[in-house]
Every structure is written in structure tokens, then in C-alpha cells.
Design an enzyme around this catalytic site. Structure first.
Site, PDB file in Angstrom:
ATOM      1  N   CYS A   1      -3.201   7.090   7.791  1.00 53.10           N
ATOM      2  CA  CYS A   1      -1.799   7.011   7.362  1.00 53.10           C
ATOM      3  C   CYS A   1      -1.004   6.058   8.270  1.00 53.10           C
ATOM      4  CB  CYS A   1      -1.180   8.410   7.376  1.00 53.10           C
ATOM      5  SG  CYS A   1       0.535   8.370   6.854  1.00 53.10           S
TER       6      CYS A   1
ATOM      7  N   GLY B   1      -9.801   1.536  -1.834  1.00 51.57           N
ATOM      8  CA  GLY B   1      -8.935   0.371  -1.790  1.00 51.57           C
ATOM      9  C   GLY B   1      -9.150  -0.609  -2.917  1.00 51.57           C
ATOM     10  N   ASP B   2      -8.105  -0.776  -3.731  1.00 47.83           N
ATOM     11  CA  ASP B   2      -8.049  -1.814  -4.769  1.00 47.83           C
ATOM     12  C   ASP B   2      -9.094  -1.658  -5.871  1.00 47.83           C
ATOM     13  OD1 ASP B   2      -6.033  -2.710  -3.174  1.00 47.83           O
ATOM     14  OD2 ASP B   2      -7.139  -4.398  -2.338  1.00 47.83           O
TER      15      ASP B   2
ATOM     16  N   GLY C   1      -7.332   5.659  -5.770  1.00 53.57           N
ATOM     17  CA  GLY C   1      -5.941   5.985  -5.488  1.00 53.57           C
ATOM     18  C   GLY C   1      -5.050   5.486  -6.603  1.00 53.57           C
TER      19      GLY C   1
HETATM   20  C1  FMN Z   1       1.904   6.850  -2.301  1.00 51.18           C
HETATM   21  C2  FMN Z   1       0.637   6.937  -1.477  1.00 51.18           C
HETATM   22  C3  FMN Z   1       0.347   8.081  -0.762  1.00 51.18           C
HETATM   23  C4  FMN Z   1      -0.815   8.150   0.011  1.00 51.18           C
HETATM   24  N1  FMN Z   1      -1.088   9.309   0.693  1.00 51.18           N
HETATM   25  C5  FMN Z   1      -2.267   9.420   1.369  1.00 51.18           C
HETATM   26  C6  FMN Z   1      -2.639  10.650   1.969  1.00 51.18           C
HETATM   27  O1  FMN Z   1      -1.931  11.660   1.892  1.00 51.18           O
HETATM   28  N2  FMN Z   1      -3.830  10.674   2.638  1.00 51.18           N
HETATM   29  C7  FMN Z   1      -4.666   9.588   2.704  1.00 51.18           C
HETATM   30  O2  FMN Z   1      -5.736   9.658   3.303  1.00 51.18           O
HETATM   31  N3  FMN Z   1      -4.340   8.436   2.115  1.00 51.18           N
HETATM   32  C8  FMN Z   1      -3.178   8.333   1.440  1.00 51.18           C
HETATM   33  N4  FMN Z   1      -2.883   7.164   0.802  1.00 51.18           N
HETATM   34  C9  FMN Z   1      -3.856   6.053   0.818  1.00 51.18           C
HETATM   35  C10 FMN Z   1      -4.799   6.176  -0.376  1.00 51.18           C
HETATM   36  O3  FMN Z   1      -5.562   7.355  -0.290  1.00 51.18           O
HETATM   37  C11 FMN Z   1      -5.758   4.978  -0.469  1.00 51.18           C
HETATM   38  O4  FMN Z   1      -6.596   4.945   0.659  1.00 51.18           O
HETATM   39  C12 FMN Z   1      -5.005   3.655  -0.560  1.00 51.18           C
HETATM   40  O5  FMN Z   1      -3.919   3.739  -1.461  1.00 51.18           O
HETATM   41  C13 FMN Z   1      -5.939   2.514  -1.011  1.00 51.18           C
HETATM   42  O6  FMN Z   1      -6.575   2.843  -2.197  1.00 51.18           O
HETATM   43  P1  FMN Z   1      -6.050   2.366  -3.664  1.00 51.18           P
HETATM   44  O7  FMN Z   1      -5.950   0.864  -3.640  1.00 51.18           O
HETATM   45  O8  FMN Z   1      -7.121   2.898  -4.580  1.00 51.18           O
HETATM   46  O9  FMN Z   1      -4.711   2.985  -3.872  1.00 51.18           O
HETATM   47  C14 FMN Z   1      -1.713   7.059   0.057  1.00 51.18           C
HETATM   48  C15 FMN Z   1      -1.413   5.908  -0.674  1.00 51.18           C
HETATM   49  C16 FMN Z   1      -0.255   5.823  -1.437  1.00 51.18           C
HETATM   50  C17 FMN Z   1       0.011   4.562  -2.216  1.00 51.18           C
END
Ligand code: FMN
Length: 338
Positions: free
Chosen positions: A100, A201-202, A224
């Protein structure tokens, strides 16, 4: 995918996401094929103090299993206590957040800020693993910044201390969510560890998932933002993995409205009506984002404050779709009428 003693039905994980991965979201991800879902990150102190918000956040339904909880903190004793409590409460797996980037968490030396203190992180790993029988994993970033990339070091420490898997979001803390997730780093991490590595990620399309899996050799994918308003992405990736193509068509606009309606019902089960209406505004935007006429519908939805109002907007929208036999333009008319 197997994480310690926990056998998952596939290798697709729904990301823990603050403000997003509530029970309604998790249930829909599960329904459409997520092999593992997570409660959003909880600060270890708040979890131990049982405040009211925490009670709402941490509650889960049996049909969500397997379900994980994720803690942020840097105090090994508190983390151990929280892990014991989580095990008693029936969670199947615990993840430790070292990813985070938000200041509120970083200023306590937790989340991705902890990547700068590997020895401290190792103490946390050790305490968490010793405290429970259920599996413990960690999710981290590539490092603090481009001059301090220590994801392999953190991964190895996790493995040495008995964690059963790691998830990497290969951006740095400094990057936040800008730029791209560099999965070259995921590949390097996978080559350095024996325990399962999950890539985050992505990944927004089934093709992205296949590319990351192939390129990095990683064991699983965490979804995500790609699954926001699109929980069926889990199904599409699962089909792509097992059959080489997606054969179940994505829901058409009418079906998407039905899923949104169901999402709202699940939110009402988790929150009071006012809060459910506030939360659904954001999800509604995602479900209808690429539907013709959606800006005007969204504008109405953004003001929704009662259950009746929500259903009224959806009823009108659906009726319009039906009249047009699946043609979308009528949405603009409905929106204007509101
Ligand atoms: C709004 C938001 C909240 C997130 N909250 C967390 C969280 O509580 N714990 C965590 O490990 N990652 C959190 N992330 C990161 C996501 O789990 C993920 O690693 C990141 O968004 C990249 O993946 P994506 O491109 O599939 O979104 C958060 C991301 C976003 C955008």
C-alpha cells in the site's frame, strides 16, 4: 493453485482493494470464477480494537470461501495477535500488506514503506507464521523507488520464514499507480523463489493474463481494476486458460443491468440503505461505462439515494432496451426523461 494447505479451484485471485472488495463485490467475483477472494486491507490496530466499521468490513459469508484477510502493520506482536483472531474467526488464509502506497499507512511504517526495512519485515513474517496454522502470504511492490528495488530480497525472506506464497505488484512505492506494472520483475521473482508467485497489475483482458502467465512463469494472477463492473473477467480468463479461447459471450447491456441489480441487493445485505446507495453509484458507473447513453444514466445514478429510486432508473433503462430489442441508443432517451 496450492497455497500451503489451501487448494484453490484455479489460479485467479480477486485483489484486496480498499473501498471496493466488500462482500457484494467478492460474492460476484466468486460467482464468476475467482478462486480466492480477499477482504480489503485492514490496519492491524483497528482489527484488534473491533471498531464498528471493522465489524462491517470483516464479516464474510460461508459461500465466499475460500476467503482471505489482509493486514497492514509493522508490529510483530500485534500482527501475531491479529492472525490468531483471524484464524479463530474462520478465515482460510492471511495476507500481509507490503504494497500500500498511501501516506496514512506509510507514515506508520507499514504497507510499501516497510519494504525499506527488510529486517523488520522478516520479524513480522516470523511472528505471523508462528501464530497460526492457516497459510500466510505477503503482497509487495518492486521496491521503494527505482534506486531501491528489493523485491527478490523480500520474496526470499518470505520464503525462508515459512510464507506459502507471494504476490507482486511490480510498480515501486514512489510510482503509486502511474506508469505500467513491469512484469519483467515478476519473471525475475518467479525465477528466484520456490513458493508460488502471483502477479498483480494491469491485467484487463484475458489476453493480458495469458501474456503475463506465459512471460513470467508465475503461478497465478490477481485481478484488481480490470474486474471493476466486470466480474465475468474471471470466467473469461479461466476459459482462455483451459480452452485457448473465451466461448461464453460477455453479458449484453440488459444482462449487465441485471448483474448491477443483483450487486445492489448484495450491498443492501451488507450495508444500510443510505450507505448501499452511496456505494452502488460507483459500481453502476463501471457496469454501464461502455453502454451508449450511459453518461446521462450515470448522472441520474450518481444522485440515487433510495432503493426505490435505484430500481426505478434500472426499470426504465431495461424497458427501453427491451423496446429497442437490444438496441442501445434508447438509453439516451431514458436518461433525458430522468
Ligand atoms: C482503489 C484501490 C484500492 C486498493 N486496495 C488495496 C488493498 O486493500 N490491498 C492491497 O494489497 N492492494 C490494494 N490495491 C492494489 C491492488 O490490489 C492491485 O495490486 C493494483 O491495483 C494493481 O493491479 P490492477 O492493475 O489489476 O488494478 C488497491 C488498488 C486500488 C486501485
Amino acid at each position: 493453485m496450492q497455497l500451503g494447505t489451501l487448494q484453490l479451484r484455479n489460479n485467479l485471485v480477486a485483489a484486496p482493494m480498499c473501498g471496493i472488495s466488500n462482500r457484494a463485490y467478492r460474492l460476484l467475483c466468486k460467482r464468476y470464477g475467482a478462486g480466492l477472494v480477499y477482504v480489503e486491507m485492514l490496519k492491524v490496530e483497528s482489527f484488534l480494537h473491533h471498531n464498528r466499521k471493522m465489524m462491517t468490513l470483516k464479516y464474510f459469508r460461508e459461500d465466499e470461501r475460500p476467503i482471505g484477510i489482509q493486514f497492514a502493520g509493522n508490529n510483530p506482536l500485534w500482527l501475531a495477535d491479529a492472525c490468531k483472531m483471524a484464524e479463530d474467526e474462520g478465515y482460510d488464509i492471511i495476507d500481509f500488506n507490503m504494497g500500500c502506497p498511501v501516506p496514512k499507512i506509510g507514515k506508520c511504517g507499514a504497507g510499501s514503506a516497510l519494504m525499506a526495512y527488510p529486517e523488520r519485515a522478516a520479524k513480522c513474517f516470523e511472528a505471523m507464521v508462528k501464530a497460526v496454522k492457516i497459510p500466510v502470504t505477503v503482497k509487495f511492490r518492486a521496491g521503494v523507488n527505482e534506486n531501491h528495488l528489493n523485491f527478490v530480497q523480500i520474496g526470499r525472506l518470505a520464503q525462508e520464514h515459512g510464507l506459502v506464497g507471494v504476490t507482486i505488484h511490480p510498480r515501486t512505492r514512489e510510482q503509486g499507480y502511474t506508469g505500467l506494472a513491469n512484469h519483467e520483475r515478476t519473471r525475475e521473482l518467479k525465477a528466484s523463489l520456490r513458493i508460488p508467485v502471483i502477479a498483480s497489475g494491469d491485467v484487463k483482458e484475458p489476453e493480458d493474463a495469458m501474456r503475463v502467465l506465459r512471460h513470467t512463469g508465475c503461478d497465478g494472477i490477481m485481478l484488481g481494476r480490470g474486474a471493476w463492473g466486470r466480474p465475468w473477467l474471471f470466467r473469461e480468463i479461466a476459459e482462455m486458460q483451459s480452452h485457448g479461447r473465451v466461448f461464453t459471450p460477455s453479458p449484453d447491456p440488459l444482462e449487465r443491468l441485471a448483474i448491477l441489480r443483483e450487486h445492489f441487493e448484495l450491498l443492501l445485505e451488507a450495508f444500510n440503505e443510505t450507505h448501499a446507495c452511496q456505494v452502488v453509484r460507483r459500481y453502476a458507473t463501471w457496469y454501464i461505462r461502455d453502454v451508449k447513453g450511459s453518461p446521462a444514466i450515470r448522472a441520474r445514478m450518481n444522485r440515487v439515494s433510495t432503493r426505490e429510486e435505484f430500481h426505478e432508473i434500472l426499470d426504465e433503462t431495461e424497458a427501453c432496451f427491451e423496446r429497442e430489442l437490444g438496441h442501445e441508443p434508447a438509453l439516451a432517451t431514458v436518461a433525458a426523461a430522468g
